[in-house]
Design an enzyme around this catalytic site. Structure first.
Site, PDB file in Angstrom:
ATOM      1  N   ARG A 239       0.772  -1.371  -0.092  1.00 24.97           N
ATOM      2  CA  ARG A 239       0.283  -0.100   0.031  1.00 24.97           C
ATOM      3  C   ARG A 239       0.887   1.128  -0.150  1.00 24.97           C
ATOM      4  O   ARG A 239       1.894   1.392   0.938  1.00 24.97           O
ATOM      5  CB  ARG A 239      -0.913  -0.141   1.269  1.00 24.97           C
ATOM      6  CG  ARG A 239      -1.814   1.216   1.532  1.00 24.97           C
ATOM      7  CD  ARG A 239      -2.553   0.998   2.798  1.00 24.97           C
ATOM      8  NE  ARG A 239      -3.585   2.180   2.843  1.00 24.97           N
ATOM      9  CZ  ARG A 239      -3.559   3.498   3.147  1.00 24.97           C
ATOM     10  NH1 ARG A 239      -2.333   3.897   3.550  1.00 24.97           N
ATOM     11  NH2 ARG A 239      -4.460   4.099   3.457  1.00 24.97           N
TER      12      ARG A 239
ATOM     13  N   SER B 194     -12.784  -4.189   1.521  1.00 24.64           N
ATOM     14  CA  SER B 194     -13.159  -3.606   2.704  1.00 24.64           C
ATOM     15  C   SER B 194     -14.564  -3.364   2.720  1.00 24.64           C
ATOM     16  O   SER B 194     -15.317  -3.271   1.961  1.00 24.64           O
ATOM     17  CB  SER B 194     -12.429  -2.209   2.526  1.00 24.64           C
ATOM     18  OG  SER B 194     -10.989  -2.281   2.398  1.00 24.64           O
TER      19      SER B 194
ATOM     20  N   LYS C 192      -5.916   6.322   8.916  1.00 26.61           N
ATOM     21  CA  LYS C 192      -7.152   6.707   8.513  1.00 26.61           C
ATOM     22  C   LYS C 192      -8.060   7.630   9.581  1.00 26.61           C
ATOM     23  O   LYS C 192      -8.899   6.783   9.909  1.00 26.61           O
ATOM     24  CB  LYS C 192      -8.026   5.505   7.511  1.00 26.61           C
ATOM     25  CG  LYS C 192      -7.518   5.233   6.472  1.00 26.61           C
ATOM     26  CD  LYS C 192      -8.553   4.187   5.847  1.00 26.61           C
ATOM     27  CE  LYS C 192      -7.988   3.973   4.199  1.00 26.61           C
ATOM     28  NZ  LYS C 192      -9.005   3.111   3.564  1.00 26.61           N
TER      29      LYS C 192
END
Length: 213
Positions: free
Chosen positions: A44, A113, A143
């Site tokens: 990521r 997700s 996040k």
């Protein structure tokens, strides 16, 4: 994934890479962690452009192969297919799971997700995902505005016929409770890579899956 040929249900640390622009440094940071054999590694790197993502993902495929750790690519199943990764993880807006499954084949790892929504998880599995992720369970520096899930959601998800990933603000202290609630994997970025001793931190997360003393 074809149930007749699927591997045993995964259980353990699901390590996710930090946003690292230097590929050599990324590999150096990962090497001692891959030696601990986390269950999976996810590549990521949100700020990276396409060329850097391709370079880094290709390098990680080789590093993961040496340690026999499956590599998944975040957000981009086409890149996962291009570099020969074991799979991909898709969130909202990352493309259709059906298309990804058809292109990647029955043996690819394909995660979705699902935030705080068990209904989304059921739809994702029907569309081709073979594991689902819920969270954030705790405040997350990665996040900060993420939707919040609760351990009760993991208990509900125990009825799903697929591995369940917990993500978001997980520490070695709160991780065991999520495992006891039903998480098969704990997905972690900052808790390992921002730790003073990332190897010790990774081992502490792995210990969340040990039987209680």
């Amino acid at each position: 994934m074809d149930p007749e040929h699927s591997a045993p249900r995964p259980r353990g640390l699901y390590l996710i890479t930090p946003d690292e622009g230097d590929t050599g440094r990324l590999l150096a940071r990962l090497e001692p962690l891959l030696a601990l054999h986390p269950c999976w590694l996810q590549y990521r790197n949100k700020p990276a452009g396409p060329a850097l993502r391709r370079r880094q993902a290709s390098a990680l495929v080789e590093a993961c192969a040496r340690h026999r750790v499956p590599l998944l690519v975040n957000d981009d199943w086409r890149l996962a297919l291009e570099v020969g990764a074991a799979g991909a993880h898709l969130g909202e807006g990352d493309g259709a799971l059906e298309e990804a499954r058809a292109a990647m084949g029955p043996d690819a790892l394909l995660g979705a997700s699902c935030y705080d929504d068990p209904g989304r998880a059921r739809r994702a599995l029907a569309a081709g995902a073979d594991h689902v992720a819920f969270g954030a369970f705790f405040p997350s520096s990665t996040k900060p505005a993420a939707r919040r899930a609760t351990p009760a959601l993991l208990r509900q998800a125990a009825a799903l016929p697929a591995p369940v990933v917990a993500i978001g603000g997980i520490t070695p202290d709160n991780g065991r409770g999520l495992v006891e609630a039903g998480a098969d994997l704990l997905a972690v970025i900052a808790g390992v890579f921002d730790a003073p001793d990332p190897v010790a931190a990774a081992r502490a997360y792995q210990a969340c899956f040990d039987p209680p003393p």
